[in-house]
Scaffold this motif. Structure first.
Motif, PDB file in Angstrom:
ATOM      1  N   ASP A 257     -55.791  21.441  63.510  1.00 37.85           N
ATOM      2  CA  ASP A 257     -54.337  21.510  63.383  1.00 37.85           C
ATOM      3  C   ASP A 257     -53.710  21.986  64.702  1.00 37.85           C
ATOM      4  O   ASP A 257     -53.025  23.003  64.756  1.00 37.85           O
ATOM      5  CB  ASP A 257     -53.932  22.437  62.236  1.00 37.85           C
ATOM      6  CG  ASP A 257     -52.473  22.281  61.848  1.00 37.85           C
ATOM      7  OD1 ASP A 257     -51.783  21.412  62.433  1.00 37.85           O
ATOM      8  OD2 ASP A 257     -52.015  23.038  60.966  1.00 37.85           O
ATOM      9  N   ILE A 258     -53.958  21.256  65.752  1.00 37.58           N
ATOM     10  CA  ILE A 258     -53.417  21.573  67.074  1.00 37.58           C
ATOM     11  C   ILE A 258     -51.890  21.509  67.058  1.00 37.58           C
ATOM     12  O   ILE A 258     -51.219  22.289  67.736  1.00 37.58           O
ATOM     13  CB  ILE A 258     -53.995  20.612  68.139  1.00 37.58           C
ATOM     14  CG1 ILE A 258     -55.508  20.796  68.261  1.00 37.58           C
ATOM     15  CG2 ILE A 258     -53.315  20.804  69.490  1.00 37.58           C
ATOM     16  CD1 ILE A 258     -55.947  22.164  68.716  1.00 37.58           C
ATOM     17  N   GLU A 259     -51.336  20.605  66.254  1.00 32.02           N
ATOM     18  CA  GLU A 259     -49.874  20.451  66.205  1.00 32.02           C
ATOM     19  C   GLU A 259     -49.177  21.743  65.791  1.00 32.02           C
ATOM     20  O   GLU A 259     -48.118  22.083  66.329  1.00 32.02           O
ATOM     21  CB  GLU A 259     -49.488  19.311  65.270  1.00 32.02           C
ATOM     22  CG  GLU A 259     -49.717  17.947  65.883  1.00 32.02           C
ATOM     23  CD  GLU A 259     -49.237  16.824  64.978  1.00 32.02           C
ATOM     24  OE1 GLU A 259     -48.253  17.029  64.237  1.00 32.02           O
ATOM     25  OE2 GLU A 259     -49.843  15.750  65.024  1.00 32.02           O
ATOM     26  N   MET A 260     -49.754  22.478  64.847  1.00 29.37           N
ATOM     27  CA  MET A 260     -49.138  23.728  64.414  1.00 29.37           C
ATOM     28  C   MET A 260     -49.097  24.721  65.579  1.00 29.37           C
ATOM     29  O   MET A 260     -48.080  25.370  65.821  1.00 29.37           O
ATOM     30  CB  MET A 260     -49.879  24.356  63.240  1.00 29.37           C
ATOM     31  CG  MET A 260     -49.227  25.665  62.788  1.00 29.37           C
ATOM     32  SD  MET A 260     -50.144  26.575  61.539  1.00 29.37           S
ATOM     33  CE  MET A 260     -51.627  27.015  62.416  1.00 29.37           C
ATOM     34  N   LEU A 261     -50.167  24.836  66.322  1.00 25.81           N
ATOM     35  CA  LEU A 261     -50.215  25.738  67.466  1.00 25.81           C
ATOM     36  C   LEU A 261     -49.189  25.318  68.521  1.00 25.81           C
ATOM     37  O   LEU A 261     -48.467  26.146  69.065  1.00 25.81           O
ATOM     38  CB  LEU A 261     -51.621  25.778  68.064  1.00 25.81           C
ATOM     39  CG  LEU A 261     -51.813  26.660  69.298  1.00 25.81           C
ATOM     40  CD1 LEU A 261     -51.396  28.105  69.014  1.00 25.81           C
ATOM     41  CD2 LEU A 261     -53.271  26.605  69.749  1.00 25.81           C
ATOM     42  N   GLN A 262     -49.111  24.031  68.778  1.00 25.57           N
ATOM     43  CA  GLN A 262     -48.119  23.526  69.733  1.00 25.57           C
ATOM     44  C   GLN A 262     -46.700  23.868  69.280  1.00 25.57           C
ATOM     45  O   GLN A 262     -45.862  24.300  70.079  1.00 25.57           O
ATOM     46  CB  GLN A 262     -48.273  22.013  69.900  1.00 25.57           C
ATOM     47  CG  GLN A 262     -49.547  21.620  70.605  1.00 25.57           C
ATOM     48  CD  GLN A 262     -49.831  20.120  70.521  1.00 25.57           C
ATOM     49  OE1 GLN A 262     -49.383  19.430  69.594  1.00 25.57           O
ATOM     50  NE2 GLN A 262     -50.591  19.617  71.481  1.00 25.57           N
ATOM     51  N   ASP A 263     -46.428  23.691  67.988  1.00 29.62           N
ATOM     52  CA  ASP A 263     -45.104  24.007  67.448  1.00 29.62           C
ATOM     53  C   ASP A 263     -44.783  25.497  67.598  1.00 29.62           C
ATOM     54  O   ASP A 263     -43.644  25.858  67.919  1.00 29.62           O
ATOM     55  CB  ASP A 263     -45.003  23.601  65.972  1.00 29.62           C
ATOM     56  CG  ASP A 263     -44.986  22.094  65.759  1.00 29.62           C
ATOM     57  OD1 ASP A 263     -44.762  21.349  66.743  1.00 29.62           O
ATOM     58  OD2 ASP A 263     -45.219  21.662  64.610  1.00 29.62           O
ATOM     59  N   LEU A 264     -45.768  26.351  67.369  1.00 31.74           N
ATOM     60  CA  LEU A 264     -45.555  27.794  67.505  1.00 31.74           C
ATOM     61  C   LEU A 264     -45.261  28.165  68.959  1.00 31.74           C
ATOM     62  O   LEU A 264     -44.381  28.993  69.235  1.00 31.74           O
ATOM     63  CB  LEU A 264     -46.768  28.577  66.996  1.00 31.74           C
ATOM     64  CG  LEU A 264     -47.016  28.523  65.486  1.00 31.74           C
ATOM     65  CD1 LEU A 264     -48.331  29.231  65.145  1.00 31.74           C
ATOM     66  CD2 LEU A 264     -45.859  29.133  64.708  1.00 31.74           C
ATOM     67  N   ILE A 265     -45.974  27.550  69.877  1.00 32.78           N
ATOM     68  CA  ILE A 265     -45.743  27.822  71.302  1.00 32.78           C
ATOM     69  C   ILE A 265     -44.343  27.368  71.708  1.00 32.78           C
ATOM     70  O   ILE A 265     -43.603  28.103  72.364  1.00 32.78           O
ATOM     71  CB  ILE A 265     -46.830  27.155  72.174  1.00 32.78           C
ATOM     72  CG1 ILE A 265     -48.188  27.817  71.921  1.00 32.78           C
ATOM     73  CG2 ILE A 265     -46.459  27.234  73.657  1.00 32.78           C
ATOM     74  CD1 ILE A 265     -49.369  27.072  72.508  1.00 32.78           C
ATOM     75  N   VAL A 266     -43.965  26.168  71.291  1.00 30.42           N
ATOM     76  CA  VAL A 266     -42.629  25.652  71.612  1.00 30.42           C
ATOM     77  C   VAL A 266     -41.554  26.566  71.026  1.00 30.42           C
ATOM     78  O   VAL A 266     -40.572  26.899  71.699  1.00 30.42           O
ATOM     79  CB  VAL A 266     -42.459  24.194  71.107  1.00 30.42           C
ATOM     80  CG1 VAL A 266     -41.007  23.756  71.159  1.00 30.42           C
ATOM     81  CG2 VAL A 266     -43.329  23.256  71.929  1.00 30.42           C
ATOM     82  N   ALA A 267     -41.727  27.003  69.790  1.00 32.50           N
ATOM     83  CA  ALA A 267     -40.741  27.871  69.147  1.00 32.50           C
ATOM     84  C   ALA A 267     -40.604  29.198  69.895  1.00 32.50           C
ATOM     85  O   ALA A 267     -39.485  29.675  70.141  1.00 32.50           O
ATOM     86  CB  ALA A 267     -41.129  28.125  67.693  1.00 32.50           C
ATOM     87  N   ALA A 268     -41.725  29.794  70.274  1.00 31.43           N
ATOM     88  CA  ALA A 268     -41.679  31.070  70.992  1.00 31.43           C
ATOM     89  C   ALA A 268     -41.051  30.916  72.374  1.00 31.43           C
ATOM     90  O   ALA A 268     -40.247  31.745  72.801  1.00 31.43           O
ATOM     91  CB  ALA A 268     -43.086  31.669  71.100  1.00 31.43           C
ATOM     92  N   VAL A 269     -41.396  29.844  73.078  1.00 28.63           N
ATOM     93  CA  VAL A 269     -40.821  29.600  74.408  1.00 28.63           C
ATOM     94  C   VAL A 269     -39.312  29.380  74.294  1.00 28.63           C
ATOM     95  O   VAL A 269     -38.525  29.960  75.049  1.00 28.63           O
ATOM     96  CB  VAL A 269     -41.511  28.416  75.115  1.00 28.63           C
ATOM     97  CG1 VAL A 269     -40.735  27.987  76.353  1.00 28.63           C
ATOM     98  CG2 VAL A 269     -42.944  28.782  75.489  1.00 28.63           C
ATOM     99  N   ASN A 270     -38.891  28.555  73.350  1.00 31.73           N
ATOM    100  CA  ASN A 270     -37.461  28.307  73.173  1.00 31.73           C
ATOM    101  C   ASN A 270     -36.711  29.590  72.829  1.00 31.73           C
ATOM    102  O   ASN A 270     -35.591  29.819  73.306  1.00 31.73           O
ATOM    103  CB  ASN A 270     -37.218  27.241  72.110  1.00 31.73           C
ATOM    104  CG  ASN A 270     -37.553  25.854  72.607  1.00 31.73           C
ATOM    105  OD1 ASN A 270     -37.558  25.591  73.810  1.00 31.73           O
ATOM    106  ND2 ASN A 270     -37.849  24.952  71.683  1.00 31.73           N
ATOM    107  N   ASP A 271     -37.312  30.430  72.005  1.00 29.00           N
ATOM    108  CA  ASP A 271     -36.675  31.689  71.616  1.00 29.00           C
ATOM    109  C   ASP A 271     -36.533  32.629  72.808  1.00 29.00           C
ATOM    110  O   ASP A 271     -35.483  33.234  73.018  1.00 29.00           O
ATOM    111  CB  ASP A 271     -37.466  32.357  70.492  1.00 29.00           C
ATOM    112  CG  ASP A 271     -36.756  33.565  69.912  1.00 29.00           C
ATOM    113  OD1 ASP A 271     -35.513  33.681  70.058  1.00 29.00           O
ATOM    114  OD2 ASP A 271     -37.429  34.411  69.298  1.00 29.00           O
TER     115      ASP A 271
END
Length: 104
Positions: free
Chosen positions: A64-78
């Motif tokens: 589930d690499i997509e979930m990790l990518q989504d978490l990274i994007v969310a944290a960076v955007n925040d």
């Protein structure tokens, strides 16, 4: 009239010096944001440079690499939003009441 202009120039120079100092202080600040209940944490400085990324081992799932990518994007955007908000709050005090296009 000439004295009034000199006084205004001195005030502008003082304001410019304060703006530069505020910007330097802002650039030295550290901001942090996390996603996934702290599974991914991202730190940035006031220049919007990412300075650190922490990923908890339990969130790393090869299926589930997509979930990790989504978490990274969310944290960076925040964290970038935090820097933007602080920049607008800090630098906006210098432009209140001025209608100067392109200024913060």
């Amino acid at each position: 009239m000439k004295g009034n202009m000199n006084n205004m120039m001195k005030q502008m120079q003082k304001m410019q010096k304060k703006m530069m100092q505020a910007q330097d202080e802002l650039h030295e600040m550290t901001f942090e944001a996390s996603a996934g209940g702290g599974m991914v944490t991202v730190a940035a400085n006031g220049k919007k440079e990412i300075t650190d990324v922490q990923i908890k081992e339990e969130v790393v799932d090869p299926d589930d690499i997509e979930m990790l990518q989504d978490l990274i994007v969310a944290a960076v955007n925040d964290v970038i939003k935090q820097v933007d908000d602080k920049t607008n709050d800090t630098m906006g005090q210098f432009t209140k009441g001025l209608n100067v296009p392109g200024m913060f």
